[in-house]
Design a protein around this motif. Structure first.
Motif, short mmCIF file in Angstrom:
data_model
loop_
_atom_site.label_atom_id
_atom_site.label_comp_id
_atom_site.label_asym_id
_atom_site.label_seq_id
_atom_site.Cartn_x
_atom_site.Cartn_y
_atom_site.Cartn_z
N VAL A 121 68.82 48.12 86.73
CA VAL A 121 68.74 49.40 87.45
C VAL A 121 69.47 50.50 86.68
N GLU A 173 67.19 53.56 85.59
CA GLU A 173 67.40 54.79 86.35
C GLU A 173 68.41 55.74 85.72
N HIS A 174 69.33 55.23 84.91
CA HIS A 174 70.39 56.08 84.36
C HIS A 174 70.47 56.04 82.84
#
Length: 79
Positions: free
Chosen positions: A31, A35-36
């Motif tokens: 994640v 996402e980052h």
């Protein structure tokens, strides 16, 4: 004695207490990456009582013992 699997690792007996990812550990790394844009760094795996710790190596790297305490993650690197 029949050897089963430890959390989906064929041929590894749960009695061996191998170093495994904790629940959600690899998912959270994924994640963060997606996402980052933070790719996983060094991922450490530990057994259930945290007496054995080893790094998880990305393919094609392999785990190599550098010396020191065989149960400590710092005693290994990925090459």
């Amino acid at each position: 004695m029949r050897v089963g699997s430890a959390d989906g690792i064929p041929g590894v007996s749960p009695a061996a207490a191998p170093p495994l990812p904790v629940k959600g550990q690899l998912y959270q790394q994924l994640v963060s990456w997606v996402e980052h844009q933070q790719p996983p760094g060094r991922v450490m795996l530990a057994n259930t009582d945290k007496t054995v710790e080893h790094p998880l190596c990305k393919f094609p790297s392999m785990l190599h013992y550098k010396g020191g305490n065989v149960n400590a993650g710092a005693s290994y690197d990925c090459r």
